[in-house]
Design a protein around this motif. Structure first.
Motif, PDB file in Angstrom:
ATOM      1  N   THR A  19       0.958  -1.159  -0.050  1.00  0.00           N
ATOM      2  CA  THR A  19      -0.004   0.070   0.005  1.00  0.00           C
ATOM      3  C   THR A  19       0.815   1.243   0.048  1.00  0.00           C
ATOM      4  O   THR A  19       0.471   2.252  -0.572  1.00  0.00           O
ATOM      5  CB  THR A  19      -0.945   0.013   1.341  1.00  0.00           C
ATOM      6  OG1 THR A  19      -0.276  -0.124   2.412  1.00  0.00           O
ATOM      7  CG2 THR A  19      -1.917  -1.035   1.058  1.00  0.00           C
ATOM      8  N   GLU A  66       0.100   7.065  -6.316  1.00  0.00           N
ATOM      9  CA  GLU A  66      -0.813   7.936  -6.421  1.00  0.00           C
ATOM     10  C   GLU A  66      -0.742   9.303  -6.136  1.00  0.00           C
ATOM     11  O   GLU A  66      -1.092  10.378  -6.983  1.00  0.00           O
ATOM     12  CB  GLU A  66      -1.923   7.585  -5.304  1.00  0.00           C
ATOM     13  CG  GLU A  66      -2.996   6.424  -5.402  1.00  0.00           C
ATOM     14  CD  GLU A  66      -3.714   6.181  -4.358  1.00  0.00           C
ATOM     15  OE1 GLU A  66      -5.062   6.069  -4.669  1.00  0.00           O
ATOM     16  OE2 GLU A  66      -3.230   6.268  -3.350  1.00  0.00           O
ATOM     17  N   TRP A 122      -3.934  -0.614 -11.248  1.00  0.00           N
ATOM     18  CA  TRP A 122      -4.672  -0.269 -10.201  1.00  0.00           C
ATOM     19  C   TRP A 122      -4.980   1.319 -10.233  1.00  0.00           C
ATOM     20  O   TRP A 122      -6.164   1.651 -10.044  1.00  0.00           O
ATOM     21  CB  TRP A 122      -4.053  -0.435  -8.844  1.00  0.00           C
ATOM     22  CG  TRP A 122      -4.790  -0.413  -7.701  1.00  0.00           C
ATOM     23  CD1 TRP A 122      -5.540  -1.428  -7.063  1.00  0.00           C
ATOM     24  CD2 TRP A 122      -5.105   0.756  -6.877  1.00  0.00           C
ATOM     25  NE1 TRP A 122      -6.067  -0.939  -5.970  1.00  0.00           N
ATOM     26  CE2 TRP A 122      -5.936   0.471  -5.934  1.00  0.00           C
ATOM     27  CE3 TRP A 122      -4.653   2.071  -7.052  1.00  0.00           C
ATOM     28  CZ2 TRP A 122      -6.459   1.214  -4.983  1.00  0.00           C
ATOM     29  CZ3 TRP A 122      -5.147   2.973  -6.020  1.00  0.00           C
ATOM     30  CH2 TRP A 122      -6.119   2.582  -5.124  1.00  0.00           C
ATOM     31  N   LEU A 123      -4.044   2.122 -10.587  1.00  0.00           N
ATOM     32  CA  LEU A 123      -4.308   3.529 -10.641  1.00  0.00           C
ATOM     33  C   LEU A 123      -5.232   3.923 -11.854  1.00  0.00           C
ATOM     34  O   LEU A 123      -6.377   4.611 -11.682  1.00  0.00           O
ATOM     35  CB  LEU A 123      -2.977   4.371 -11.146  1.00  0.00           C
ATOM     36  CG  LEU A 123      -1.964   4.219  -9.822  1.00  0.00           C
ATOM     37  CD1 LEU A 123      -0.754   5.102 -10.686  1.00  0.00           C
ATOM     38  CD2 LEU A 123      -2.441   5.020  -8.572  1.00  0.00           C
ATOM     39  N   THR A 124      -5.026   3.054 -13.049  1.00  0.00           N
ATOM     40  CA  THR A 124      -5.959   3.402 -14.164  1.00  0.00           C
ATOM     41  C   THR A 124      -7.540   2.782 -13.778  1.00  0.00           C
ATOM     42  O   THR A 124      -8.500   3.337 -14.284  1.00  0.00           O
ATOM     43  CB  THR A 124      -5.722   2.628 -15.225  1.00  0.00           C
ATOM     44  OG1 THR A 124      -4.174   2.793 -15.622  1.00  0.00           O
ATOM     45  CG2 THR A 124      -6.383   2.800 -16.370  1.00  0.00           C
ATOM     46  N   ALA A 125      -7.640   1.768 -12.967  1.00  0.00           N
ATOM     47  CA  ALA A 125      -8.971   1.441 -12.471  1.00  0.00           C
ATOM     48  C   ALA A 125      -9.577   2.486 -11.544  1.00  0.00           C
ATOM     49  O   ALA A 125     -10.946   2.485 -11.294  1.00  0.00           O
ATOM     50  CB  ALA A 125      -8.886   0.097 -11.812  1.00  0.00           C
ATOM     51  N   HIS A 126      -8.863   3.565 -11.075  1.00  0.00           N
ATOM     52  CA  HIS A 126      -9.505   4.341  -9.924  1.00  0.00           C
ATOM     53  C   HIS A 126      -9.523   5.744 -10.290  1.00  0.00           C
ATOM     54  O   HIS A 126     -10.281   6.715  -9.827  1.00  0.00           O
ATOM     55  CB  HIS A 126      -8.733   4.210  -8.586  1.00  0.00           C
ATOM     56  CG  HIS A 126      -9.031   2.787  -8.051  1.00  0.00           C
ATOM     57  ND1 HIS A 126      -8.314   1.670  -8.174  1.00  0.00           N
ATOM     58  CD2 HIS A 126      -9.950   2.385  -7.057  1.00  0.00           C
ATOM     59  CE1 HIS A 126      -8.758   0.603  -7.685  1.00  0.00           C
ATOM     60  NE2 HIS A 126      -9.540   1.011  -6.867  1.00  0.00           N
ATOM     61  N   TYR A 127      -8.685   6.249 -11.265  1.00  0.00           N
ATOM     62  CA  TYR A 127      -8.514   7.657 -11.784  1.00  0.00           C
ATOM     63  C   TYR A 127      -8.600   7.875 -13.118  1.00  0.00           C
ATOM     64  O   TYR A 127      -8.253   6.695 -13.901  1.00  0.00           O
ATOM     65  CB  TYR A 127      -7.043   8.075 -11.136  1.00  0.00           C
ATOM     66  CG  TYR A 127      -7.098   7.930  -9.672  1.00  0.00           C
ATOM     67  CD1 TYR A 127      -7.828   8.671  -8.899  1.00  0.00           C
ATOM     68  CD2 TYR A 127      -6.300   6.902  -9.103  1.00  0.00           C
ATOM     69  CE1 TYR A 127      -7.505   8.552  -7.478  1.00  0.00           C
ATOM     70  CE2 TYR A 127      -6.015   6.739  -7.822  1.00  0.00           C
ATOM     71  CZ  TYR A 127      -6.908   7.599  -6.879  1.00  0.00           C
ATOM     72  OH  TYR A 127      -6.902   7.486  -5.393  1.00  0.00           O
ATOM     73  N   VAL A 147      -9.520  -5.843  -9.784  1.00  0.00           N
ATOM     74  CA  VAL A 147     -10.049  -4.612 -10.295  1.00  0.00           C
ATOM     75  C   VAL A 147      -9.615  -4.447 -11.969  1.00  0.00           C
ATOM     76  O   VAL A 147      -9.825  -3.416 -12.415  1.00  0.00           O
ATOM     77  CB  VAL A 147      -9.337  -3.493  -9.465  1.00  0.00           C
ATOM     78  CG1 VAL A 147      -9.778  -3.364  -8.117  1.00  0.00           C
ATOM     79  CG2 VAL A 147      -7.840  -3.318  -9.738  1.00  0.00           C
ATOM     80  N   GLN A 195     -12.138  -3.216 -14.143  1.00  0.00           N
ATOM     81  CA  GLN A 195     -12.670  -1.860 -14.010  1.00  0.00           C
ATOM     82  C   GLN A 195     -11.733  -1.105 -14.967  1.00  0.00           C
ATOM     83  O   GLN A 195     -11.971   0.152 -15.028  1.00  0.00           O
ATOM     84  CB  GLN A 195     -12.519  -1.261 -12.613  1.00  0.00           C
ATOM     85  CG  GLN A 195     -13.427  -2.279 -11.621  1.00  0.00           C
ATOM     86  CD  GLN A 195     -13.114  -1.903 -10.164  1.00  0.00           C
ATOM     87  OE1 GLN A 195     -12.964  -0.529 -10.021  1.00  0.00           O
ATOM     88  NE2 GLN A 195     -13.383  -2.803  -9.554  1.00  0.00           N
TER      89      GLN A 195
END
Length: 240
Positions: free
Chosen positions: A52, A59, A86-91, A161, A164
Motif C-alpha cells: 500500500t 498515487e 490499479w491507478l487506471t481502474a480508479h483515476y 480490479v 474496471q
C-alpha cells in the motif's frame, strides 16, 4: 500539456526506464515523472514498507500530473504494471502501457536458460564481473522475504480490479522473459474491460524490455499508440 507517469518494477529503480525516457525527451515536450517507490533506494529498506506504500506513493505522483496536465498517460514495468493497472481502474487516466506486467511471475523454462548463461560465465571465469550474476545476486539474495510477501499481496489486490480498466491499453511482453511468463500478458488482455487494447509480443526480448536490442522499434510502437485517436483491438502481434 501531456504528462506521463512511469512506475518501475519490484527491487528495481527509475533506471529501468532510462532508454524510454530519453526517447520521449527527444520526441516530445511531455512532463515525464519516474519516481522511486518506497524502500527501493536500498533493497534492505524494503522490509519496512508495504504494497500500500507503493500504491500511495504512485498515487501522489499521479495527482501532481493530473493537476498540471490536460492528458495523463501511465506506464508500468513488471510490478509497476500492477500499480499502473490499479491507478487506471480508479483515476481518469487517458492511456495505459504495461511492460512485462507481472500479474503472474517466474517462467521456469526461460529462467533456466538465463541461469545457464550465468553458468557459462562461471566456466569462463567471468563470474564476479557477470552482469547477469550481479543482477541475480542483488534481487534474489538481497531482497527481504517480507518484501516478496508484499509483492504477492499486491498481485492479489490488483487482479479483482482489472475489469474496471476501461482506458485504451497497450501490453508488451518479451517471449524470452525469465521472470514473467507469456500467459501474464494474455491474462491481462482478456481481463481488461476496454475494447481499445493491443498485445505486442517481442520474439527475443527478455524481462528488461526497455533495454532490448530492438528498443527503437518498441518505442516507436509506444509513441504511435499514445498518439492514436482510436486504438484498434489486436492480439499477439510479433516483433523480431
Amino acid at each position: 500539456m501531456i504528462g506521463m507517469l512511469c512506475i518501475h518494477g519490484f527491487t528495481g529503480s527509475p533506471y529501468e526506464f532510462t532508454p524510454l525516457t530519453k526517447y520521449l525527451q527527444q520526441e516530445t515536450d511531455w512532463l515525464v515523472r519516474v519516481p522511486t517507490l518506497p524502500g527501493h533506494d536500498k533493497l534492505c529498506n524494503l522490509k519496512n514498507v508495504t504494497y500500500t506504500d507503493w500504491i500511495r506513493h504512485a498515487e501522489e505522483e499521479l495527482f501532481m500530473l493530473l493537476e498540471k496536465c490536460d492528458k495523463v498517460y501511465v506506464c508500468g514495468f513488471s510490478m509497476g504494471g500492477l500499480i499502473a493497472g490499479w491507478l487506471t481502474a480508479h483515476y481518469p487516466i487517458d492511456k495505459l502501457i504495461l511492460l512485462s506486467p507481472a500479474v503472474f511471475y517466474s517462467n521456469p523454462k526461460n529462467f533456466c536458460l538465463e541461469a545457464f548463461e550465468i553458468f557459462i560465465d562461471v566456466c569462463k571465469k567471468r563470474f564476479y564481473n557477470s552482469e547477469l550474476f550481479q543482477n541475480f545476486k542483488r534481487k534474489f539474495l538481497g531482497t527481504p522475504i517480507l518484501a516478496y510477501m508484499e509483492f504477492r499481496k499486491l498481485v492479489r489486490a490488483v487482479r479483482p480490479v482489472l475489469d474496471q480498466v476501461s482506458t485504451p491499453t497497450l501490453i508488451i511482453q518479451g517471449k524470452r522473459d525469465p521472470i514473467v511468463p507469456e500467459k501474464s500478458a494474455y491474462y491481462l488482455f482478456s481481463k481488461i474491460a476496454t475494447d481499445e487494447k493491443r498485445l505486442l509480443l517481442i520474439e527475443n526480448a527478455k524481462h528488461q524490455i526497455c533495454f532490448d536490442r530492438n528498443n527503437s522499434k518498441l518505442f516507436e510502437e509506444i509513441y504511435t499508440f499514445l498518439n492514436e485517436n482510436r486504438v484498434k483491438k489486436k492480439i499477439a502481434m510479433t516483433m523480431n
